[in-house]
Design an enzyme around this catalytic site. Structure first.
Site, PDB file in Angstrom:
ATOM      1  N   GLU A 285      23.452  25.657  32.831  1.00  0.00           N
ATOM      2  CA  GLU A 285      23.127  26.742  32.183  1.00  0.00           C
ATOM      3  C   GLU A 285      24.351  27.487  31.601  1.00  0.00           C
ATOM      4  OE1 GLU A 285      18.586  27.606  33.224  1.00  0.00           O
ATOM      5  OE2 GLU A 285      20.181  29.288  33.553  1.00  0.00           O
ATOM      6  N   CYS A 286      24.610  27.578  30.165  1.00  0.00           N
ATOM      7  CA  CYS A 286      25.513  28.376  29.809  1.00  0.00           C
ATOM      8  C   CYS A 286      26.980  28.031  30.272  1.00  0.00           C
ATOM      9  CB  CYS A 286      25.396  29.883  30.031  1.00  0.00           C
ATOM     10  SG  CYS A 286      26.274  30.937  28.942  1.00  0.00           S
ATOM     11  N   GLY A 287      27.600  28.865  31.405  1.00  0.00           N
ATOM     12  CA  GLY A 287      28.826  28.404  31.840  1.00  0.00           C
ATOM     13  C   GLY A 287      28.812  27.000  32.372  1.00  0.00           C
TER      14      GLY A 287
END
Length: 457
Positions: A332-334
């Site tokens: 997720e994301c990073g």
């Protein structure tokens, strides 16, 4: 459970300072304090954890559903004397285009908790009375139980402000003077995380605790927190939320300074589902644990550590090999950025055929998403509410098999993320307590996958 919510008229008023300082000062005085944060914020809970010695937890009615908030609160508050809940933005600010759903006021009502109102008093005198009168009268079902005056300039200023509070019948529980030492370091997405700030985070929390202990009436705070009805709700239990998967698959979860955007409930649910969870720091660890059958890469600030992450070539190679061999990966994301080919020009894992880079544009907001296809995380058609929060962008916003779809503000369909083999990677942050079936599904995929990482000796 004794409890109170720390709120303010607007962002930047000093909620984090007062809430974190209260947590630390009360702990010093011998109280066991349960820390919470309203909304999807990942940074403030890190400082809450430093202040209390307990996991900082989030209460987000938008992401988990309002029916889960009180039971998640009861879970996080077990064994404590009182709970301090830091609000988000202004008291009544919630999800855009709703009547305050997900706001601090919404959570205060769900918990039947009084509000300790923090006001930045710079540039105000008797007008404070009008401000307090307006906030108290806007929704009388939200109880303002007391005020902390922040950024007070002088004894004369304090005298006038106390008079304004007395006019509307609100007790002043504390007065904090102007002092730059109370500030925590910030950058493009808010405060610098406690994990990155290291020993300086502890020093900053100690300084805030000193100020709160000196300038806030802790006994009055305790009395306010005790003025609450009993909570007749079942305590959230991770073991009751998931199925136990046999085989105890080993799942590595990225942590450390670069990957701090995770929820405490994720590891609790993975463990309850039978996983053997091992935390890996991609800034320090050069290999995955032996027997790793799956990998979770939460969000964080990899853009702040891109050079160091890239320099750890051994771990990057191990992650790439694991993903390409078919092991389940949830990013997720990073975590998505870490799986990309590059980030700000330096090599990453290359699992996702896209390049990441910092931009000047902030992407922020809740998303009502649907899974367009089966993956290791969700069945096709599964719905979830997640949250985006980033200033980075990918050269390719999604692959041929996107992870999620939703309607944009203009109602046009938006595709986002990547499903590549058994990799599910997306910018969307999700709260595992809202979809425990996804945790069971992921652990089961890890248990049935024959791929196991073995370190090269």
């Amino acid at each position: 459970m004794n409890r109170l919510v720390v709120a303010a008229p607007a962002s930047g008023s000093g909620k984090t300072t007062v809430a974190t300082g209260l947590m630390a000062a009360l702990r010093r005085a011998g109280d066991k304090v349960a820390p919470f944060k309203v909304g999807p914020d990942y940074i403030d809970p890190g400082y809450h954890s430093v202040a209390t010695g307990r996991p900082g937890r989030n209460l987000d009615p938008v992401m988990v559903g309002e029916h889960r908030v009180a039971s998640l609160f009861a879970h996080g508050a077990r064994g404590c004397d009182l709970a301090v809940v830091e609000g988000v933005m202004g008291l009544f600010d919630g999800r855009v285009d709703t009547e305050g759903i997900g706001s601090t006021a919404h959570v205060a009502k769900l918990l039947s908790a009084p509000v300790l109102f923090v006001v930045d008093a710079r540039g105000q005198s008797r007008s404070l009375a009008a401000l307090l009168h307006g906030f108290r009268g806007y929704d009388p079902t939200v109880r303002l139980g007391g005020v902390v005056l922040n950024q007070v300039g002088s004894a004369r200023h304090e005298h006038v402000l106390r008079g304004a509070c007395a006019e509307v019948g609100l007790e002043v529980l504390g007065v904090l003077p102007r002092d730059a030492k109370f500030a925590l370091p910030s950058r493009h997405l808010g405060l610098v995380t406690a994990a990155e700030h290291g020993p300086a985070a502890t020093a900053a929390v100690d300084a805030i605790a000193d100020a709160v202990a000196k300038h806030v009436d802790l006994d009055a705070v305790r009395r306010l927190a005790a003025e609450v009805p009993a909570m007749a709700v079942p305590t959230w239990d991770p073991h009751a939320e998931v199925d136990v998967v046999p085989g105890s698959p080993r799942i590595a979860v990225a942590g450390g300074a670069a990957f701090t955007f995770g929820y405490a409930e994720q590891v609790e649910l993975l463990t309850a589902a039978g996983a053997d969870v091992v935390v890996v720091d991609p800034l320090r660890d050069e290999t995955l644990p032996d027997g790793t059958a799956g990998l979770v890469l939460p969000g964080g600030f990899p853009e702040q550590h891109a050079a160091e992450l890239s320099a750890n070539e051994k771990l990057r190679a191990a992650v790439t090999a694991l993903a390409r061999a078919g092991a389940p990966v949830h990013a997720e994301c990073g975590g998505l950025l870490y799986l990309a080919k590059s980030l700000d020009g330096v090599p990453m894992c290359g699992v996702i055929d896209a390049d990441g880079a910092m931009t000047s544009r902030l992407t922020l907001g809740y998303r009502d998403a649907v899974a367009p296809r089966d993956s290791v995380l969700a069945r096709a058609g599964s719905r979830i509410t997640g949250h985006e929060f980033h200033r980075t962008a990918l050269s390719v916003p999604h692959g041929a098999r996107p992870a999620w779809q939703w309607r944009g503000h203009d109602l046009r369909p938006v595709a986002e993320g990547f499903v590549v083999g058994r990799v599910h990677a997306s910018y969307l942050h999700t709260h595992p307590a809202s979809s425990p079936e996804a945790v069971t599904r992921f652990v089961r995929a890890c248990a049935t996958e024959s791929v196991r990482f073995e370190a090269t000796r």
